[in-house]
Design an enzyme around this catalytic site. Sequence first.
Site, PDB file in Angstrom:
ATOM      1  N   ASP A   1      68.650  23.161 -37.270  1.00  0.00           N
ATOM      2  CA  ASP A   1      67.375  23.841 -37.048  1.00  0.00           C
ATOM      3  C   ASP A   1      66.434  22.823 -36.401  1.00  0.00           C
ATOM      4  O   ASP A   1      65.936  21.919 -37.065  1.00  0.00           O
ATOM      5  CB  ASP A   1      66.834  24.337 -38.395  1.00  0.00           C
ATOM      6  CG  ASP A   1      65.482  25.019 -38.248  1.00  0.00           C
ATOM      7  OD1 ASP A   1      64.890  24.952 -37.158  1.00  0.00           O
ATOM      8  OD2 ASP A   1      65.010  25.596 -39.250  1.00  0.00           O
TER       9      ASP A   1
ATOM     10  N   LYS B   1      56.588  27.527 -30.860  1.00  0.00           N
ATOM     11  CA  LYS B   1      56.198  26.274 -31.529  1.00  0.00           C
ATOM     12  C   LYS B   1      56.161  25.109 -30.543  1.00  0.00           C
ATOM     13  O   LYS B   1      55.829  23.989 -30.902  1.00  0.00           O
ATOM     14  CB  LYS B   1      57.180  25.947 -32.650  1.00  0.00           C
ATOM     15  CG  LYS B   1      57.107  26.930 -33.812  1.00  0.00           C
ATOM     16  CD  LYS B   1      58.055  26.522 -34.901  1.00  0.00           C
ATOM     17  CE  LYS B   1      58.256  27.613 -35.920  1.00  0.00           C
ATOM     18  NZ  LYS B   1      57.131  27.797 -36.826  1.00  0.00           N
TER      19      LYS B   1
HETATM   20  N1  PMP Z   1      62.785  26.721 -39.165  1.00  0.00           N
HETATM   21  C1  PMP Z   1      61.694  25.975 -39.293  1.00  0.00           C
HETATM   22  C2  PMP Z   1      61.839  24.540 -39.746  1.00  0.00           C
HETATM   23  C3  PMP Z   1      60.430  26.505 -39.032  1.00  0.00           C
HETATM   24  O1  PMP Z   1      59.340  25.757 -39.162  1.00  0.00           O
HETATM   25  C4  PMP Z   1      60.345  27.867 -38.625  1.00  0.00           C
HETATM   26  C5  PMP Z   1      58.999  28.516 -38.355  1.00  0.00           C
HETATM   27  N2  PMP Z   1      58.038  28.244 -39.343  1.00  0.00           N
HETATM   28  C6  PMP Z   1      61.518  28.604 -38.491  1.00  0.00           C
HETATM   29  C7  PMP Z   1      62.716  28.001 -38.765  1.00  0.00           C
HETATM   30  C8  PMP Z   1      61.508  30.027 -38.047  1.00  0.00           C
HETATM   31  O2  PMP Z   1      61.001  30.145 -36.753  1.00  0.00           O
HETATM   32  P1  PMP Z   1      60.630  31.564 -36.130  1.00  0.00           P
HETATM   33  O3  PMP Z   1      59.752  32.242 -37.126  1.00  0.00           O
HETATM   34  O4  PMP Z   1      59.907  31.207 -34.866  1.00  0.00           O
HETATM   35  O5  PMP Z   1      61.903  32.293 -35.902  1.00  0.00           O
END
Ligand code: PMP
Length: 423
Positions: free
Chosen positions: A212, A238
């Site tokens: 991730d 992000k």
């Molecule tokens: N993994 C991590 C470490 C995150 O910070 C996030 C978003 N907060 C996600 C996964 C999920 O990302 P998304 O909601 O953009 O799919």
Amino acid sequence: MPGLDAAALRADFPILGQQVNGRPLIYLDSAATSQKPRQVLDAERDFLTHANSAVHRGAHTLAAEATDLFEDARATVAGFVGAAPEQLVWTSGATMGLNLVAYAIGNATLGRGGASSARFALQPGDEILTTAIEHHANLIPWQELAARTGAVLKHIPARDDGTLDLDAAASLIGPRTRIVAFTHVSNVLGIVNPVAELVALAREVGAVTVLDACQSAPHLPLDLPALGVDLAVFSGHKMLGPYGVGGLYGRAEVLEALPPFLTGGSMITTVTLDGAEYLPPPQRFEAGTQPVGPAIGLAAAVRYLDGVGLGAIHAHESALATRLGDGLRRIPGIRLLGDAAGVERVGLWSFDVDGVHAHDAGQFLDARGIAVRVGHHCAAPLHRQYGITASVRASAALYNTADEIDELLDAVSGIRAYFGAAS
Ligand code: PMP
């Protein structure tokens, strides 16, 4: 390494110029979602204004132009993480990417994908390993996959200083381990995890690694092939890009062997009423109409990040993290989560304010124009380990300044007295 002039970069981010609650906005919630420079806004608007059309179909000029822009965007974003274009699958974001992988492995377990997919098939009693610090997006898809296949889900524990327990990892990874899924950087702790060590342990037993990279991709130089992971995900929003687009990176032979998750238009070679043949990756995993404008916006975002330089961004944000961590440690009643010494960090800290609920602290800061995140940040098990249900998280990006960190520290030092919690 050339330094980074955050004050100058801010001119590219129209949203940062505004006042919130009568104060200049101090945006410290970039781990939830980043702000977008006008280069990204312009790229998406230009596409929609001049070239919008369906990609990969249609013989007309606009369709060809849109297809070129879309595939150029793929090459740009793939290159940003050190990958070849065919190694990058568009997704709607990291959550989608992780579910895609978990469901594709589930399909391999059902025998879909034929002999080449058999290596991914799970048997009851096989093990899937995550960690105790994962975002729910890298936890629940594996819980579901385990429930569907009879596999057993295990977790690498974290020490209270926020570091992963590699000794425990070494004893947990064994002959039944088939998948090791972990985060590069936790969205609560900000610590850069030892990817190479975990990949080496997983490789010894032939397990598939899933990274991730949500919280690392916008913050440090990232070369996914060099890290050696099999699969990795990130979210465009992000990393200065638009919502609704993200990437799934895969090693070529891993993507080749994975069966699809979603099926439908754009991912097939031939279709009869009874069956279908699928395209090779990445199109095999891109059923239906893709987020073309957002992908083009994301390409502009990574060009912007590259233009500033990921090395300079990382140095700037780690300096902000040090300033913030040092300042918070000096404020009575503040407990930092994951306060390990001597580790590499991105620019975020989560903390608990003794005697004050995180939501109250967040509102107190908001009244001063400071945007932070409060809650469990989609990492409830990790908060449970710290004996709390919520924390305050301040997360910086390339556009934040040392002055903003000082403003935050000044405000945080007043929280407990305001709520009558200071002794
Ligand atoms: N993994 C991590 C470490 C995150 O910070 C996030 C978003 N907060 C996600 C996964 C999920 O990302 P998304 O909601 O953009 O799919």
